[in-house]
Structures are given as C-alpha cells and as structure tokens.
Design a protein around this motif. Structure first.
Motif: not given
Length: 337
Positions: A57, A59, A61-62, A113-117, A122
């Motif tokens: 979860r 890159f 999931h970004s 999730t790392q939405l803001f990768w 997270r």
C-alpha cells in the motif's frame, strides 16, 4: 480491502464511467483496474517479510500512481479494441477512477494507504475490516444484476448505482459506529479511573458489530472489546506489558526503527521459549478476548549467521482458524465467555 471487494468496486466504477459506451467491457476493465494496486504483494517473493510489509500500500496505492498509470493502461486498452465506441481518453478515465478508488477504499481500513506517496504518511480511518461481507455481498449482487442488461437499458445504470449507494451508505454507518463505540471505551476508562495516552479503535474481523480498542498507558497496552449486541456496557481491559526493555542492544539497531515506524509505536516485546518477538498490536489478537500474546502480526527477532538482526514474520497455524472464528462470532453476539 480484500481482492474480491476491490474487484467489485472497480467493476462498478468502470460501469459508471464507461458502461453506456462499451457495456460489460467497462465492468471487466474496471475490475482489472481495481486489482492492479494490490499487485504490490508480489514483492514478498523478492524481499524479506518486513520490507514487503513496508512496501504494501505504498506507491501503487498513491494518487501519483493513478495519474501516471491511467493514461498508459488507457492507451493499451484502446489499441486492443480500436473501435469508435471509446477512445484513449475514455479508457484512461476509466482506468484512473478504477485505480484511484482502490486506495480510497483501503484508507478506511486499519493498514491505511500512502495516498500522498512519496510522503510516508498513511491515511487510515480504521472503520472497516479488510474483509466485510455486509459491504461486499450486496455490492456484488447489484453489479452482477447490471451485467445482464444491455448497455443502454436504464435498469443497468440503476442497479449499478444502487450498489454504489448501498456500499457508500454502509461505509458511513461504520464511521458512526466507530464514533459511538469510541465513546463507550472512553467512558469505561474514565469510570475505571484508568490513565491513558491514546485510544485507537477498529472493527474486528468480518463485521462491524464487535469493536476493539488499543489503549496505550505508561507501561502497557490495554486491549478491550465491545459488541453492540451486549446487554452490559461494562468493559474489561486486558493488559499487555510493553516490555521494551527486553530489546537490550537491539533497540539501537535500524531494523527496530523500521518496525516501530511500521507499527506506529503500537507494539509490545514478548519473550517465549528463549525467543524474542515484536508484536504489532494494530491488527489485534488472533484469539479475541484472550490474554495470551498471540497477535495477528508478530515478528521473531534474532541475529542471523552474519550477526545481522533479522525480523521473521511469525507463522500462523491455519488449523486454529475455524475454532477462532467460532469464538469470534460468539463474541459478536455479545457473549463474553
């Protein structure tokens, strides 16, 4: 969320975006888009357990991944069909929403999730378990019903929207339940005069009726459960000593920093049969309501032949699953013993 749920969400989103133009092809490619981000689990075949869990979860999931990957997949799909019903932009739009809604849904779970990768933060609301039949099954039924109608039939759109509305409504309900149960746990802590630093609450496996709380105190973590079906709101807190002192010289190793970061500081150290274990408490116990140190995520810490500190994920006995599920659902119904 689990793979089936992400497939269903992707299929429904695909239908909503492009179903009227391409029919069931939109459902197919939406389902594929909903699956793609979770292909990051394949990293477990190439890296160690800890690294695989760190990458999950990330890159894929970004928002950035959705933006970069959507036009590439859209172009590939447009080359496969090469017809006038949908162009490259149409397919790119479908793939973007299929890829993007996947991590949005995952953000409501415990792992987050790392939405803001590439930023490491997270997003995790912790209001739904990764597998929840009440979310998935009604959603799945309506998507299947939509598939049996021609792409221009009004009932096709209606059934698909019903599925999206029902699943979204259920998600909102779980947020309300999280707020309600949080207050029950908080009230019990106050009534029992327990001083604490932080409370984290989450639903237990396969339901949104039985909720768990991780409560951090100075030297321990307290774990408790509360079912909405219980007749008595009095809660018993199980204590698990942090035992961080057992780490000794290990505490200065970079590997420990990674484990602590992954667990967000919610961990205990356990010594069992001369073996040392790092227990990540965020995902709860294997045996709900039991005071034994059996947690879903646990790593054995040891020095390998080269003197390098290693973390190996603790194996789970699959033969225990059936009796544990039986006990879980008994607890969901409000029975404490």
């Amino acid at each position: 969320m689990d793979s089936l749920t992400q497939i269903v969400l992707g299929a429904a989103v695909g239908e909503a975006v492009l179903g009227r133009k391409v029919g069931n092809k939109a459902i197919l490619w939406g389902a594929i888009a909903g699956t793609i981000p979770d292909l990051d689990v394949l990293t477990k075949f190439f890296v160690d357990d800890l690294t695989a869990n760190e990458l999950h979860r990330g890159f894929s999931h970004s928002i950035l991944f959705s933006i970069l990957a959507a036009p590439i997949f859209g172009w590939m799909i447009s080359k496969i069909y090469q017809n006038k019903d949908a162009n490259w932009k149409d397919w790119s739009k479908l793939m973007f929403w299929g890829l993007f809604t996947h991590p949005i849904l995952d953000a409501f779970t415990t792992w987050g999730t790392q939405l803001f990768w590439p930023f490491e933060y997270r997003v995790s609301f912790k209001n739904i378990f990764v597998v929840d039949p009440l979310y998935t099954i009604p959603f799945l039924i309506f998507v299947i019903l939509a598939m049996f109608y021609k792409r221009t039939h009004p009932k096709r759109k209606k059934f698909n929207l019903f599925g999206l509305y029902i699943s979204t409504t259920y998600m909102i309900i779980t947020l309300v339940l999280k707020w309600y149960t949080y207050n029950v746990f908080q009230t019990n802590l106050e009534n029992q005069h327990i001083s604490y630093k932080e409370i984290q609450t989450k639903p237990t496996p396969l339901n949104s009726i039985l909720w768990a709380a991780n409560v951090e105190t100075e030297n321990s973590f307290l774990i408790a459960y509360y079912s909405l079906l219980e007749k008595d709101d009095t809660i018993t807190f199980l204590e698990f000593k942090k035992n961080h002192h057992l780490l000794g010289k290990m505490k200065n190793d970079p590997l420990l920093s990674r484990l602590i970061k992954l667990s967000k500081g919610c961990y205990t150290i356990e010594k069992n049969d001369n073996k040392l274990f790092f227990n990540d408490l965020r995902f709860g116990q294997l045996n709900v309501g039991n005071d034994t140190n059996r947690f879903v995520y646990s790593y054995e810490l040891f020095y390998n032949d080269k003197g390098i500190l290693t973390a190996k994920e603790r194996e789970r006995n699959m033969e225990e699953v059936a009796p544990l599920l039986k006990k879980l659902f008994k607890r969901v119904l409000g029975y404490k013993s």
